[in-house]
Design a protein around this motif. Sequence first.
Motif, short mmCIF file in Angstrom:
data_model
loop_
_atom_site.label_atom_id
_atom_site.label_comp_id
_atom_site.label_asym_id
_atom_site.label_seq_id
_atom_site.Cartn_x
_atom_site.Cartn_y
_atom_site.Cartn_z
N LEU A 64 0.94 -1.36 0.20
CA LEU A 64 -0.05 -0.14 -0.02
C LEU A 64 0.84 1.34 -0.14
N LEU A 65 2.03 1.37 0.74
CA LEU A 65 2.89 2.35 0.79
C LEU A 65 3.39 2.45 -0.75
N VAL A 66 3.74 1.40 -1.40
CA VAL A 66 4.39 1.61 -2.78
C VAL A 66 3.23 2.32 -3.28
N ALA A 67 2.31 1.71 -3.49
CA ALA A 67 1.14 2.65 -4.24
C ALA A 67 0.85 3.96 -3.93
N LEU A 68 0.82 4.42 -2.64
CA LEU A 68 0.70 5.68 -2.29
C LEU A 68 1.91 6.58 -2.85
N VAL A 69 3.07 6.03 -2.66
CA VAL A 69 4.26 6.97 -3.15
C VAL A 69 4.23 7.18 -4.39
N ALA A 70 4.01 5.90 -5.34
CA ALA A 70 4.31 6.03 -6.60
C ALA A 70 3.14 7.04 -7.36
N ALA A 71 2.04 7.04 -6.60
CA ALA A 71 0.97 7.83 -7.44
C ALA A 71 1.30 9.30 -7.08
N VAL A 72 2.18 9.64 -6.38
CA VAL A 72 2.62 11.14 -6.21
C VAL A 72 4.11 11.20 -6.90
N ALA A 73 4.83 10.23 -6.74
CA ALA A 73 6.11 10.28 -7.48
C ALA A 73 6.40 10.41 -8.93
N VAL A 74 5.67 9.51 -9.30
CA VAL A 74 5.62 9.15 -11.13
C VAL A 74 5.39 10.54 -11.77
N PRO A 75 4.37 11.32 -11.54
CA PRO A 75 4.20 12.31 -12.25
C PRO A 75 5.32 13.54 -11.78
N LEU A 76 5.61 13.51 -10.66
CA LEU A 76 6.54 14.46 -10.26
C LEU A 76 7.81 14.45 -10.99
N VAL A 77 8.21 13.12 -11.29
CA VAL A 77 9.50 13.02 -11.92
C VAL A 77 9.22 13.03 -13.44
N TRP A 78 8.32 12.77 -14.05
CA TRP A 78 8.05 12.62 -15.25
C TRP A 78 7.95 13.99 -15.77
N TYR A 79 7.29 15.13 -15.16
CA TYR A 79 7.21 16.47 -15.45
C TYR A 79 8.23 17.23 -15.13
N SER A 80 9.44 16.72 -14.43
CA SER A 80 10.45 17.65 -13.84
C SER A 80 11.09 18.32 -14.78
N PRO A 81 11.41 18.09 -15.99
CA PRO A 81 12.06 18.88 -16.90
C PRO A 81 11.48 20.20 -17.28
N ASP A 82 10.27 20.29 -17.23
CA ASP A 82 9.47 21.65 -17.25
C ASP A 82 9.70 22.54 -16.09
N TRP A 83 9.59 22.04 -15.00
CA TRP A 83 9.50 22.90 -13.92
C TRP A 83 10.74 23.22 -13.34
N LEU A 84 11.74 22.26 -13.54
CA LEU A 84 13.16 22.42 -12.99
C LEU A 84 13.86 23.40 -13.69
N ALA A 85 13.41 23.86 -15.08
CA ALA A 85 13.95 24.98 -15.70
C ALA A 85 13.47 26.52 -15.14
N VAL A 86 12.56 26.28 -14.18
CA VAL A 86 12.19 27.50 -13.66
C VAL A 86 13.36 28.00 -12.43
N LEU A 87 14.10 26.84 -11.83
CA LEU A 87 15.15 26.95 -10.95
C LEU A 87 16.33 27.41 -11.39
N GLY A 88 16.56 27.78 -12.74
CA GLY A 88 17.76 28.25 -13.28
C GLY A 88 18.70 27.23 -13.97
#
Length: 410
Positions: A64-88
Amino acid sequence: TDAAMVSAIYGADALAAVAVGSDFYSIVFYLGAGILGGLVPFYTAATVRSDVAETAGLVRIGWLLVALVAAVAVPLVWYSPDWLAVLGLDAGLLQQGRGYTRAMALTLVPMLGVMLYRTILTAAEKPKVFLKVTVAMLPLNALGNYVFMTGAGPVPDFGPAGTGISTLLVASVSLATLVVIARRASGMTIAAPVDWRGLGSVLRVGLPIGIATVAEVGVFLAATVYAATLSAADVAAHTLTLRTAGVAYAIPAALLQASMVRMARADSQGEPRTAHAVVTSSLAISLAFGALIVLLLACGARPLAWAFFDGSPAGIAAASLAVGPLVLLGVLELIFVPGSAATGLLRGRKDTRAPMAYALVGHWAVGVPVGIYLCERHDYGAAGIWIGLAAGTLLATSLTLARLFVSRPR
């Protein structure tokens, strides 16, 4: 393996592009892995009591912990190239590594499952099963890297992103293998209802471990994000040092896990003498291995730096800058290994909040400002980053050791 193959085939610039996505993935992954680590003292105690029903329930909580963490973590990493650019960060580097980053986002799902089984196998004092599976997958990962990076037969050339695809496939095979082995050994099923009270107990122990793990490991990986704002040579030199740290980290990570399991076992059995022996042994072993690591890196920093990078101008510049950080890594490991052992001992007693606070203060309140100051005001580059990391580690280790001896059971 991934870093060495990308560097050898595509050069230092491609390595820098892949490193940004890899290290952000790692920050998120270590948070989830740390949360799963909250299972260890509970699973160890259940194993000592030979309570099959409780161990099966804890595995269900883990999934259950794997499922909960993955639900948040996968989109966070998938879209990271878009919002990391904001950090310079360099937009070109982020775009170049986008394919790799997306593959690693999907890899989070099987890798969290793999970490669940590593956690329960370690808690049950059966780490050899996980070791055998991991060793078997290493050559498969290298082969997959080559095939997907360069193309072979019907497989197209994915470039550096091919390492991410290979990692996803290997992680999935590893998880499937571990699930089959575990079910054949125990006959466990995950179909029964989850013990929600037990889930809360695991989270109370595991969430501070996850935060502390991100504070400890994440600061090293987040340093890559900062190094990417300096120069390609700096980020490449830092990446080699970080990958070397990843290899060296196996020793303190192993000592942390072993110390936590042995202390949890002694604590559940109410054996003060055994607990004292575990403390003494853990710290003695950690000091010995810390001394060995600093000796190896002091002697091998220059040969490693020049062997890792090619003879291009970018490679030569990176190799020259990498020697200093590699030596500093040795000093850091000498400090870090005893601190990891002490952290594991405290976690075995379910004392996880204090180590979390020490990691946050040491690495983020001290280490980060010192590193940024040395880079921005004195132009130390990658070396300044690692001086700051060593300073933060020294404070965190000192506080953790003090906590261990002040709070020891009598």
